[in-house]
Design an enzyme around this catalytic site. Structure first.
Site, PDB file in Angstrom:
ATOM      1  N   GLU A 183      -3.432   4.161  -0.456  1.00 47.92           N
ATOM      2  CA  GLU A 183      -4.822   3.728  -0.632  1.00 47.92           C
ATOM      3  C   GLU A 183      -5.149   2.409   0.067  1.00 47.92           C
ATOM      4  O   GLU A 183      -5.459   1.403  -0.591  1.00 47.92           O
ATOM      5  CB  GLU A 183      -5.150   3.631  -2.126  1.00 47.92           C
ATOM      6  CG  GLU A 183      -4.900   4.913  -2.897  1.00 47.92           C
ATOM      7  CD  GLU A 183      -5.260   4.813  -4.379  1.00 47.92           C
ATOM      8  OE1 GLU A 183      -5.481   3.696  -4.860  1.00 47.92           O
ATOM      9  OE2 GLU A 183      -5.315   5.859  -5.037  1.00 47.92           O
ATOM     10  N   GLU A 365      -2.237  12.103  -5.992  1.00 46.49           N
ATOM     11  CA  GLU A 365      -2.580  11.587  -7.327  1.00 46.49           C
ATOM     12  C   GLU A 365      -3.802  12.322  -7.840  1.00 46.49           C
ATOM     13  O   GLU A 365      -4.781  12.518  -7.108  1.00 46.49           O
ATOM     14  CB  GLU A 365      -2.950  10.089  -7.296  1.00 46.49           C
ATOM     15  CG  GLU A 365      -1.798   9.152  -7.115  1.00 46.49           C
ATOM     16  CD  GLU A 365      -2.226   7.688  -7.123  1.00 46.49           C
ATOM     17  OE1 GLU A 365      -3.259   7.345  -7.742  1.00 46.49           O
ATOM     18  OE2 GLU A 365      -1.513   6.887  -6.488  1.00 46.49           O
TER      19      GLU A 365
HETATM   20  O1  IFM Z   1      -3.193   3.443 -11.128  1.00 47.91           O
HETATM   21  C1  IFM Z   1      -3.841   3.724  -9.929  1.00 47.91           C
HETATM   22  C2  IFM Z   1      -2.832   3.866  -8.813  1.00 47.91           C
HETATM   23  O2  IFM Z   1      -2.014   2.760  -8.689  1.00 47.91           O
HETATM   24  C3  IFM Z   1      -3.545   4.087  -7.508  1.00 47.91           C
HETATM   25  N1  IFM Z   1      -4.513   5.155  -7.605  1.00 47.91           N
HETATM   26  C4  IFM Z   1      -5.413   5.146  -8.716  1.00 47.91           C
HETATM   27  C5  IFM Z   1      -4.656   4.970 -10.011  1.00 47.91           C
HETATM   28  C6  IFM Z   1      -5.635   4.961 -11.202  1.00 47.91           C
HETATM   29  O3  IFM Z   1      -6.529   3.906 -11.076  1.00 47.91           O
END
Ligand code: IFM
Length: 458
Positions: A183, A365
């Site tokens: 990210e 994710e």
């Molecule tokens: O916890 C975070 C993660 O570190 C990166 N993506 C989003 C998740 C939820 O906010």
């Protein structure tokens, strides 16, 4: 795509209208975490300070003054955590490596004790038949590099290349998937644009310098990876969110396009097309001073996959002044206040596939925070289960539509340090009592376990 399918009915789990789940046998099911969020052991075995250690100690930056000092104590409890993953039945575990454990000052001599932790973790995973997937940068920059300017400086990308190359050499193909960055939008914008994340700087234009150096770091790491002729896969993970116009008006359509430029295309275009979006003149002017010849050749080097983190969508309208504003969530929200909108996952991946593919995609994710409580030793979290069911159902639709989706990682294995929200937001499918470090598999984790049991996997 080889598609030896196993029909498993999501319907039986209460997902209405979704029929047969056709997941290829080699589809990877996993869970994900990140170093600073779970490891703890912040001062052990020579680990250096990270920007999150410094930031979380700065009054007012993290809810309740929480820090990652202890977190889930995964550094010591990793065997227990791998055993839980084995019990759940996942194929793959996405974790991240803490740069300051390897190079306490960001560069120089490898700290062998720090590296040994990841070697032990990888060994444990392989022994249990779980594929390691490692992210090299999930936001914990060594503070020593931040003191020299952090991601605002080009040198940081070079130091990252050295660190990445060392990890490729040391862990090599034992890691099946390498993810350079997690990210970069968050590292750049939240870290240097609005300052809600470490290192807490806030200057809109210079966040674009940080973004460029992050993308360059990715490109340089990729170059180092290719030089080693490794057999595993390498890619990058972006947090993407579809931006829907609030109406059919030309103004709202243009607003959504702008929002998409900021959130999505500013990263997708250089990675897959080799240039920044040309319809964003202010951004282009701001980033121009830090671009050097050859940068885009590195940044757009071929990756083996793109990882996408999906949580929610935005609906945006014109602000009447050439800009845009997001509408409040249009439906149910999670504890983060993020709208639950599974259809967005489908729309997003179809769009990425059509505009930037063909490229293998992983959902690296997806998950939800809810305020869980322990009741007689159990954690009942039906909303999280429903969230996962609905997003899995979109994954089946994507496969049926011919999108090359290769895997799905649930965020997160454990409740953990949710950045500026500290331990107040629980994303885990496994509950963590942060006082005792007891782990309890939540109902959603049990659901995931039985879902995985129902699949034929190769
Ligand atoms: O916890 C975070 C993660 O570190 C990166 N993506 C989003 C998740 C939820 O906010």
């Amino acid at each position: 795509m080889q598609c030896i399918c196993c029909p498993t009915r999501l319907e039986k789990y209460g997902v209405e209208g979704d029929d047969t789940v056709n997941f290829p046998k080699d589809f990877k099911w996993g869970t994900a975490t990140a170093s600073y969020q779970i490891e703890g052991a912040a001062h052990e075995d020579g680990r250096g300070e990270s920007i999150w250690d410094r930031f979380s100690r700065t009054p007012g930056k993290v809810l309740n003054g929480h820090t990652g000092d202890v977190a889930c104590n995964h550094y010591h409890l990793y065997k227990e955590d791998v055993a839980i993953m084995k019990e759940l039945g996942v194929d793959s575990y996405r974790f991240s490596i803490a740069w300051p454990r390897i190079y306490p000052n960001g560069t120089g001599q490898i700290n062998r004790k720090g590296l040994d932790f990841y070697k032990r973790l990888v060994e444990e995973l392989l022994e249990k038949g779980i594929e390691p997937a490692a992210t090299l940068y999930h936001w914990d920059l060594p503070q020593a590099l931040e003191d020299k300017g952090g991601w605002l400086k080009r040198d940081t990308a070079r130091y990252f290349q050295d660190y990445a190359a060392a990890m490729f050499r040391e862990l090599g193909d034992t890691v099946k998937q390498w993810i350079t960055l997690n990210e970069p939008w968050c590292s750049a914008f939240l870290g240097y644009g609005n300052g809600v994340h470490a290192p807490g700087k806030s200057d809109f234009n210079s966040h674009l310098h940080a973004a460029h150096h992050l993308l360059l770091a990715h490109g340089l790491a990729l170059q180092a990876y290719r030089e080693l002729n490794l057999k595993s896969e390498v890619g990058i993970t972006l947090n993407l969110a579809p931006q829907y116009p609030a109406s059919d008006s030309a103004q709202d359509q243009a607003a959504a396009r702008k929002a998409d430029g900021f959130q999505n295309r500013w990263y997708l275009d250089p990675l897959f097309r080799g240039f920044y979006p040309q319809d964003m003149p202010e951004f282009l002017a701001a980033v121009a001073p830090v671009i050097q010849p050859g940068d885009f050749d590195l940044i757009s080097g071929a990756v083996d996959f793109l990882g996408i983190n999906y949580y929610s969508r935005s609906v945006v309208r014109s602000d009447g002044q050439g800009g845009y504003e997001a509408l409040p969530p249009q439906g149910p929200v999670t504890h983060m206040g993020w709208e639950v909108y599974p259809q967005g996952l489908y729309d997003l991946l179809v769009r990425v596939h059509e505009d930037y593919g063909p490229i293998p995609l992983y959902i690296t994710e997806n998950g939800a925070a809810y305020p869980d409580q322990v009741e007689q030793g159990r954690v009942h979290d039906p909303e999280r289960t429903a969230y996962l069911q609905q997003h899995f159902a979109q994954a089946t639709k994507l496969i049926e539509a011919g999108v090359p989706l290769k895997g799905f990682y649930v965020w997160s294995l454990l409740d953990n340090f949710e950045w500026a929200f500290g331990y107040e937001r629980r994303f885990g499918i496994v509950y963590v009592d942060f006082e005792t470090q007891e782990r309890i598999i939540k109902d959603s984790g049990r659901w995931y376990q039985s879902f995985l049991k129902g699949l034929a996997r190769g």
